[in-house]
Design a protein around this motif. Structure first.
Motif, short mmCIF file in Angstrom:
data_model
loop_
_atom_site.label_atom_id
_atom_site.label_comp_id
_atom_site.label_asym_id
_atom_site.label_seq_id
_atom_site.Cartn_x
_atom_site.Cartn_y
_atom_site.Cartn_z
N PHE A 126 -20.27 -14.96 -2.86
CA PHE A 126 -18.86 -15.36 -2.19
C PHE A 126 -17.88 -15.10 -3.40
O PHE A 126 -18.08 -15.13 -4.48
N ASP A 127 -17.17 -14.13 -2.88
CA ASP A 127 -16.02 -13.34 -3.56
C ASP A 127 -14.62 -13.84 -3.33
O ASP A 127 -14.28 -13.77 -1.93
N THR A 128 -13.55 -14.24 -4.16
CA THR A 128 -12.58 -14.49 -3.91
C THR A 128 -11.75 -13.77 -4.77
O THR A 128 -11.96 -13.47 -6.04
N HIS A 129 -10.37 -13.32 -4.41
CA HIS A 129 -9.67 -12.57 -5.18
C HIS A 129 -8.34 -12.03 -4.40
O HIS A 129 -8.03 -12.45 -3.33
N GLN A 130 -7.47 -11.59 -5.19
CA GLN A 130 -6.08 -11.30 -4.72
C GLN A 130 -6.21 -9.78 -4.45
O GLN A 130 -6.58 -8.99 -5.20
N THR A 131 -5.55 -9.31 -3.13
CA THR A 131 -5.44 -7.79 -2.99
C THR A 131 -3.94 -7.48 -2.66
O THR A 131 -3.16 -7.90 -2.22
N GLN A 132 -3.47 -6.63 -3.80
CA GLN A 132 -2.13 -6.05 -3.72
C GLN A 132 -2.06 -4.80 -2.81
O GLN A 132 -2.91 -3.87 -2.86
N LEU A 133 -1.24 -4.65 -1.83
CA LEU A 133 -0.94 -3.58 -1.02
C LEU A 133 0.18 -2.77 -1.59
O LEU A 133 1.21 -3.12 -1.75
N MET A 134 -0.24 -1.62 -2.01
CA MET A 134 0.70 -0.87 -2.76
C MET A 134 1.21 0.23 -1.81
O MET A 134 0.61 0.94 -1.01
N ASP A 135 2.77 0.47 -2.05
CA ASP A 135 3.21 1.70 -1.12
C ASP A 135 3.09 3.05 -2.00
O ASP A 135 2.35 3.00 -3.29
N LYS A 136 3.48 4.08 -1.42
CA LYS A 136 3.21 5.37 -2.23
C LYS A 136 3.91 5.67 -3.43
O LYS A 136 3.61 6.46 -4.53
N ASP A 137 5.07 4.91 -3.87
CA ASP A 137 5.64 4.62 -5.24
C ASP A 137 4.98 3.74 -6.06
O ASP A 137 5.57 3.37 -6.97
N ASN A 138 3.90 3.18 -5.76
CA ASN A 138 3.20 2.36 -6.26
C ASN A 138 4.03 0.80 -6.56
O ASN A 138 3.98 0.18 -7.71
N LYS A 139 4.73 0.52 -5.65
CA LYS A 139 5.38 -0.85 -5.67
C LYS A 139 4.42 -1.66 -4.58
O LYS A 139 3.93 -1.30 -3.70
N VAL A 140 4.66 -2.97 -5.17
CA VAL A 140 3.83 -3.92 -4.61
C VAL A 140 4.46 -4.43 -3.03
O VAL A 140 5.57 -4.84 -3.20
#
Length: 135
Positions: free
Chosen positions: A85-99
């Motif tokens: 079982f794996d829990t984590h946070q995933t950040q979705l980054m744009d092409k400018d490396n902004k969340v």
């Protein structure tokens, strides 16, 4: 039950590969990291089944401008001999490396008969508040 080091290393390697395959748009390799019968429930959606659904979700992220995924706050727990079982946070980054968004995720990895760890279940929810319905 503690996770054997070899299994922990295999999961970490699979996670790294998963992030790289998304960034490179290598969907065939990304799908091989999932079981054929996997279930994925993205934010605001009913559960989706199978590798084709995973590809559809990844392509949808790309179309929405997500260039890269980053993981943080990871925690792993052994569930028997063949599941983690794996829990984590995933950040979705744009092409400018902004969340663009941060998602909380729960994943179940399964060690298949060939000895490879694959994602069999994933559920994610966005930390971005939903807009109330307009009246």
């Amino acid at each position: 039950m503690s996770i054997p080091q070899a299994d922990l290393d295999a999961i970490k390697e699979a996670r790294t590969k998963s992030l790289a395959t998304y960034k490179d748009r290598d969907y065939d390799s990304l799908l091989k990291l999932h079981t054929e019968d996997c279930t994925f429930t993205p934010p605001g959606s009913a559960p989706l089944k199978g590798r084709a659904a995973v590809k559809e979700i990844a392509e949808g992220f790309v179309k929405s401008g997500v260039a890269e995924l980053k993981l943080s706050n990871e925690e792993l727990r052994m569930l028997g001999e063949r599941h983690i079982f794996d829990t984590h946070q995933t950040q979705l980054m744009d092409k400018d490396n902004k969340v663009m968004d941060t998602m909380n995720a729960a994943v179940i990895w399964r060690k298949d008969d060939d000895g490879v760890w694959r994602i069999m279940f994933e559920m994610a929810n966005s930390q971005t508040p939903r807009k109330p319905p307009s009246s």
